[in-house]
Design an enzyme around this catalytic site. Structure first.
Site, PDB file in Angstrom:
ATOM      1  CG  ASP A  18      -1.738   1.236   1.359  1.00 30.56           C
ATOM      2  OD1 ASP A  18      -2.261   1.511   2.465  1.00 30.56           O
ATOM      3  OD2 ASP A  18      -1.868   1.948   0.351  1.00 30.56           O
ATOM      4  CG  ASP A  71      -3.415   4.702  -2.307  1.00 26.45           C
ATOM      5  OD1 ASP A  71      -4.407   5.089  -1.677  1.00 26.45           O
ATOM      6  OD2 ASP A  71      -2.711   3.733  -1.955  1.00 26.45           O
TER       7      ASP A  71
HETATM    8  C1  LIG Z   1      -5.059   9.551   1.715  1.00 28.64           C
HETATM    9  C2  LIG Z   1      -5.570   8.166   1.989  1.00 28.64           C
HETATM   10  C3  LIG Z   1      -5.426   7.318   0.736  1.00 28.64           C
HETATM   11  C4  LIG Z   1      -5.922   5.913   1.009  1.00 28.64           C
HETATM   12  N1  LIG Z   1      -5.150   5.357   2.109  1.00 28.64           N
HETATM   13  C5  LIG Z   1      -4.304   4.279   1.946  1.00 28.64           C
HETATM   14  N2  LIG Z   1      -4.055   3.842   0.709  1.00 28.64           N
HETATM   15  N3  LIG Z   1      -3.779   3.723   2.987  1.00 28.64           N
HETATM   16  C6  LIG Z   1      -5.227   6.088   3.360  1.00 28.64           C
HETATM   17  C7  LIG Z   1      -4.774   7.522   3.135  1.00 28.64           C
HETATM   18  C1  LIG Z   2      -6.203   1.587   2.180  1.00 24.36           C
HETATM   19  C2  LIG Z   2      -6.654   0.379   2.925  1.00 24.36           C
HETATM   20  C3  LIG Z   2      -8.165   0.429   3.005  1.00 24.36           C
HETATM   21  C4  LIG Z   2      -8.677  -0.792   3.726  1.00 24.36           C
HETATM   22  N1  LIG Z   2      -8.181  -1.970   3.046  1.00 24.36           N
HETATM   23  C5  LIG Z   2      -9.041  -2.914   2.536  1.00 24.36           C
HETATM   24  N2  LIG Z   2     -10.295  -2.886   2.908  1.00 24.36           N
HETATM   25  N3  LIG Z   2      -8.535  -3.816   1.708  1.00 24.36           N
HETATM   26  C6  LIG Z   2      -6.753  -2.093   2.864  1.00 24.36           C
HETATM   27  C7  LIG Z   2      -6.189  -0.869   2.212  1.00 24.36           C
END
Ligand SMILES: CC1CCN(C(=N)N)CC1
Ligand SMILES: CC1CCN(C(=N)N)CC1
Length: 328
Positions: A34, A216
């Site tokens: 991520d 992202d």
């Molecule tokens: C700004 C947000 C983008 C989505 N996120 C993530 N991929 N962990 C959380 C922060």
């Molecule tokens: C950015 C995160 C959001 C929550 N996630 C998910 N449900 N797979 C993981 C990544």
């Protein structure tokens, strides 16, 4: 050195999961790499069985090299409302043959139902900047920041594919994974994300202005400025914004236009069929768009719908961070 590991999409390309070995002997967990966060956290032997059922867990007690980080804790809530929290160990982490001996491994004492239900996902491996790592009282380094100095080149690359395995590489650019040139833009690291600017975009020939957002890998869709999303769906017959769904929907039979954006002087095209993301529910004739507005998110997000349309290089030489996009 350099390393390469295969990543596999979940159903509907919701996320891609990548096997990682943790501890001695290695315990394999499938993690969501991520670039929008900077914590390596895992389902663990400390996660209640009711929450970890169906998941692989990391058991530090079974690893001869696990060391507790006394007093360290972490707690994260993600944009979709999911969350997890726990304590911290250091242990050997191996990704694609690259190994770091004392990686901070954040073990979950609890996870929210969204994570429990996603039984293919055993945790996250953050590839954002270590400045936004959530460990208290002392932020910990990401795996990439820890191994960067050992890599031939201070970069990682991602090649996500629609409903097919793709690859994450660390330390080298495998030229067979892209066609044509890699076009680079400077990254602004101030908020801990891979933030870059696309200088223009186009939908069905109509040219729009610049878009600044984050690359992202952890977000499924492309969440673009509301004006951009509106401009896109103005080109889709019978598309409408459905408040109950919280986004643009359209007839699944619609043929959607491509979305092209220019970054570093090169053009990347998200094919219309990637933007025809999925039926609202299985079998529904109404589909939900892969491009949506970013209202309430706080960032513009070039998520997996955009990334799987390209080969992308995330480079951090220390004083300068860059992102490179290429066709494939
Ligand atoms: C700004 C947000 C983008 C989505 N996120 C993530 N991929 N962990 C959380 C922060
Ligand atoms: C950015 C995160 C959001 C929550 N996630 C998910 N449900 N797979 C993981 C990544």
């Amino acid at each position: 050195e350099s390393g390469s590991v295969v990543t596999t999409p979940e159903v509907l390309d919701q996320a891609w999961l990548t096997p990682v070995q943790i501890g001695t002997p290695g315990q394999t967990l499938n993690l969501d790499f991520d670039s929008g966060s900077s914590d390596l956290w895992v389902f663990s032997s400390s996660t209640p069985a009711s929450q970890s059922r169906g998941h692989s867990v990391f058991s530090p007690g079974k690893s001869s090299t696990a060391k507790e980080s006394p007093g360290y804790t972490w707690s994260i809530t993600y944009g979709d409302g999911s969350s997890s929290s726990g304590t911290v160990y250091t242990d050997v982490v191996d990704v694609g043959g690259l190994s770091f001996p004392s990686q901070a491994v954040e073990t979950a004492n609890r996870v929210s139902p969204e994570f429990t239900q996603e039984t293919n996902l055993d945790g996250l491996l953050g590839l954002g900047f270590s400045t936004i790592n959530a460990v208290k009282p002392t932020a910990q380094n990401t795996f990439f920041d820890n191994i960067k100095s050992d890599l031939n080149q201070p970069l990682w690359t991602v090649d996500l594919k629609h409903q097919e395995p793709g690859t994450y590489n660390f330390g080298n650019i495998n030229s067979s994974l892209h066609t044509g040139e890699i076009h680079y833009a400077i990254v602004n690291t101030r908020r801990g994300f891979w933030t870059f600017t696309a200088t223009s975009y186009s939908v069905g020939g109509a040219i729009g202005g610049s878009i600044t957002g984050i690359a992202d890998t952890g977000t499924t869709l492309a969440l673009l400025p509301t004006a951009v999303a509106k401009a896109y769906y103005s080109k889709v017959p019978d598309a409408l914004y459905d408040n109950s769904q919280g986004g643009y929907v359209f007839p699944c039979a619609a043929s959607l236009p491509d979305f092209t954006f220019t970054v570093g002087g090169g053009e990347i095209t998200i094919p219309g069929n990637y933007i025809n993301y999925a039926p609202l529910t299985p079998g529904s004739k109404t589909c939900f768009g892969g491009i949506q507005g970013n209202t309430g998110i706080g960032e513009v997000i070039f998520g997996d719908v955009a990334l799987k349309s390209a080969f992308v290089v995330f480079e951090n030489s220390g004083d300068t961070a860059r992102i490179g996009w290429a066709k494939k």
